[in-house]
Design an enzyme around this catalytic site. Structure first.
Site, short mmCIF file in Angstrom:
data_model
loop_
_atom_site.label_atom_id
_atom_site.label_comp_id
_atom_site.label_asym_id
_atom_site.label_seq_id
_atom_site.Cartn_x
_atom_site.Cartn_y
_atom_site.Cartn_z
N ASP A 186 0.84 -1.19 0.00
CA ASP A 186 0.00 0.00 0.00
C ASP A 186 0.88 1.25 0.00
O ASP A 186 1.54 1.56 0.99
CB ASP A 186 -0.90 -0.02 1.25
CG ASP A 186 -2.00 1.03 1.18
OD1 ASP A 186 -1.96 1.87 0.27
OD2 ASP A 186 -2.90 0.99 2.05
N HIS A 188 -0.40 4.10 -0.12
CA HIS A 188 -1.19 4.98 0.76
C HIS A 188 -1.28 6.41 0.24
O HIS A 188 -1.54 7.34 1.01
CB HIS A 188 -0.56 4.98 2.17
CG HIS A 188 -1.56 4.86 3.28
ND1 HIS A 188 -1.90 5.91 4.09
CD2 HIS A 188 -2.31 3.81 3.72
CE1 HIS A 188 -2.81 5.52 4.98
NE2 HIS A 188 -3.07 4.24 4.77
N GLU A 212 -1.07 -0.55 -4.12
CA GLU A 212 -2.32 0.13 -3.81
C GLU A 212 -2.12 1.63 -3.68
O GLU A 212 -1.12 2.07 -3.12
CB GLU A 212 -2.85 -0.45 -2.49
CG GLU A 212 -4.07 0.23 -1.93
CD GLU A 212 -4.62 -0.51 -0.70
OE1 GLU A 212 -4.57 -1.77 -0.69
OE2 GLU A 212 -5.08 0.16 0.24
N GLU A 238 -10.47 2.96 -2.03
CA GLU A 238 -11.02 3.21 -0.69
C GLU A 238 -11.48 4.65 -0.52
O GLU A 238 -12.31 4.95 0.32
CB GLU A 238 -9.98 2.86 0.37
CG GLU A 238 -8.74 3.73 0.35
CD GLU A 238 -7.59 3.15 1.16
OE1 GLU A 238 -6.87 2.29 0.62
OE2 GLU A 238 -7.42 3.54 2.32
N HIS A 288 -11.98 -2.94 0.28
CA HIS A 288 -11.15 -2.37 1.34
C HIS A 288 -11.90 -2.54 2.65
O HIS A 288 -13.09 -2.28 2.72
CB HIS A 288 -10.97 -0.89 1.01
CG HIS A 288 -10.19 -0.10 1.98
ND1 HIS A 288 -10.77 0.74 2.90
CD2 HIS A 288 -8.86 0.00 2.17
CE1 HIS A 288 -9.83 1.34 3.60
NE2 HIS A 288 -8.65 0.91 3.19
MG LIG Z 1 -5.01 1.66 1.49
#
Ligand SMILES: [Mg+2]
Length: 388
Positions: A186, A188, A212, A238, A288
């Site tokens: 991730d 992020h 991700e 997400e 998610h």
């Molecule tokens: Mg994430």
């Protein structure tokens, strides 16, 4: 045959709970109770306000009219979409599906067309910043029965930073892969384009399951460029709400895996519709869910009915779970047992879980006085803001 109990909505309550969750309880005239989850990490008070407005609107409505309620909640007040309004709507929608399933005595997946699979592949989270902590975390997930995990790629990274900040990431991913685990990494949304493309290339030889949010979800065009650059599947979603937000990613061929969050995207109704939409673009579904047990159960209802579902996030012992964990408020956590990387389809009516209501009420009564959960705010050495 006795008539089915009335679905007329008589109450909607919200409960702020540790670690950072917001549960929704909807009750009907016929005594049916449905649970939903509206957790929006870091914006709890805003969702509480939006949920209060939903209560004002929908008490007195027929809770069987899930689609009609969804449309009114989404479209009737001019402003629509976004994390706050959609998280409030998600909690209500999930609770209504729970009620309908309980009323008819079937799991929600029966109402979505029935199962296309019997069990759901899941992944756990590993935190930790040192190589040792990451390795220990990965070994623990393996012990718990997971065959796949997700980890953060980096800490705070400057717009253009020293390439050295990426070296550790590669080493940690390699360590986890060496245990025989599949790994999602991730990003992020912490990296900007100049750094993200370097990291994506560095990780490619390690065959991550996916990367991700390689960039912030404001950048569909730039993520599409990344997708052209690396073979690694790109996952994102997400921070997208409703099908409309997914559209540019699909039309630009920017993602391989859609990750809508059932507590933010519009509940079970919209998660199911997003699954169907993404299928026609040959995009897989991996909802998610670093959130609570209601959100997980809601995801799993769609997962077993969606042909393009691949893997489900599960927050068991995730580092955010301070003060309560995934199973704390669930009467029988055995329904979520992980075996060889899979959880069996939930078989009970509605969402297929039983919430410990007494514990929820007691805990919320104490916790509501506390300040709601906030993520950390990161700054660089120069004092400027970094993405968390
Ligand atoms: Mg994430």
């Amino acid at each position: 045959m006795s008539p089915l109990p009335s679905s007329k909505i008589v109450n909607l309550e919200i409960f702020r709970l540790p670690p950072r969750w917001l549960f929704v309880r909807v009750e009907t005239e016929g005594g049916l109770v449905g649970w939903g989850e509206s957790s929006l990490e870091g914006h709890t008070e805003a969702v509480e306000g939006a949920s209060a407005a939903l209560r004002e609107t929908f008490v007195g409505w027929d809770g069987d009219r899930i689609q009609d309620i969804w449309q009114h909640a989404y479209r009737s007040r001019f402003y629509r979409g976004g994390p706050v309004l959609m998280s409030a709507l998600s909690g209500l929608d999930i609770a209504l599906w729970d009620i309908k399933g309980k009323k008819l005595g079937v799991p929600v997946w029966q109402l979505l067309g029935g199962k296309v699979r019997d069990r759901v592949k899941v992944y756990g989270w590993i935190g930790g910043d040192t190589p040792q902590a990451v390795l220990e975390g990965a070994a623990k997930r393996k012990e718990q029965g997971f065959t796949a995990v997700k980890m953060n790629g980096t800490g705070a990274v400057d717009w253009i930073d020293s390439p050295n900040v990426l070296t550790d990431t590669v080493a940690r991913v390699r360590d986890v892969r060496s245990l025989g685990l599949d790994v999602g990494v991730d990003f992020h949304g912490r990296l900007h384009k100049g750094m993200a493309k370097q990291l994506a290339k560095l990780l490619q030889p390690l065959n991550p399951m996916f990367i991700e949010e390689p960039l912030l979800p404001t950048q569909p065009e730039e993520i599409a460029d990344l997708a052209q650059m690396v073979a690694t599947p790109i996952a994102l979603g997400e921070r997208l709400y409703t099908r409309h937000d997914f559209r540019p990613y699909l039309e630009r061929r920017a993602i391989d895996i859609a990750q809508p969050d059932v507590s933010h995207c519009g509940g079970i109704s919209e998660l199911h519709r997003i699954a169907s939409l993404t299928e026609i673009y040959d995009v897989a579904l991996a909802p998610h869910c670093p959130l609570g047990p209601i959100a997980l159960a809601a995801c799993m209802q769609v997962d077993v009915a969606a042909p393009n579902f691949v893997i489900q996030e599960m927050s068991w012992q995730i580092h955010y779970n301070q003060g309560a964990d995934l199973f704390t408020y669930v009467v029988d956590s055995a329904v979520f047992a992980v075996k060889d990387g899979y959880v069996e389809a939930l078989s009970g009516p509605g969402l297929g879980i039983e919430i410990n209501e007494a514990l929820v009420r007691d805990t919320a009564a104490q916790y509501v006085q506390d300040k709601a959960w906030r993520n950390e705010v990161w700054t660089g050495v120069d004092g400027s803001l970094r993405e968390w």
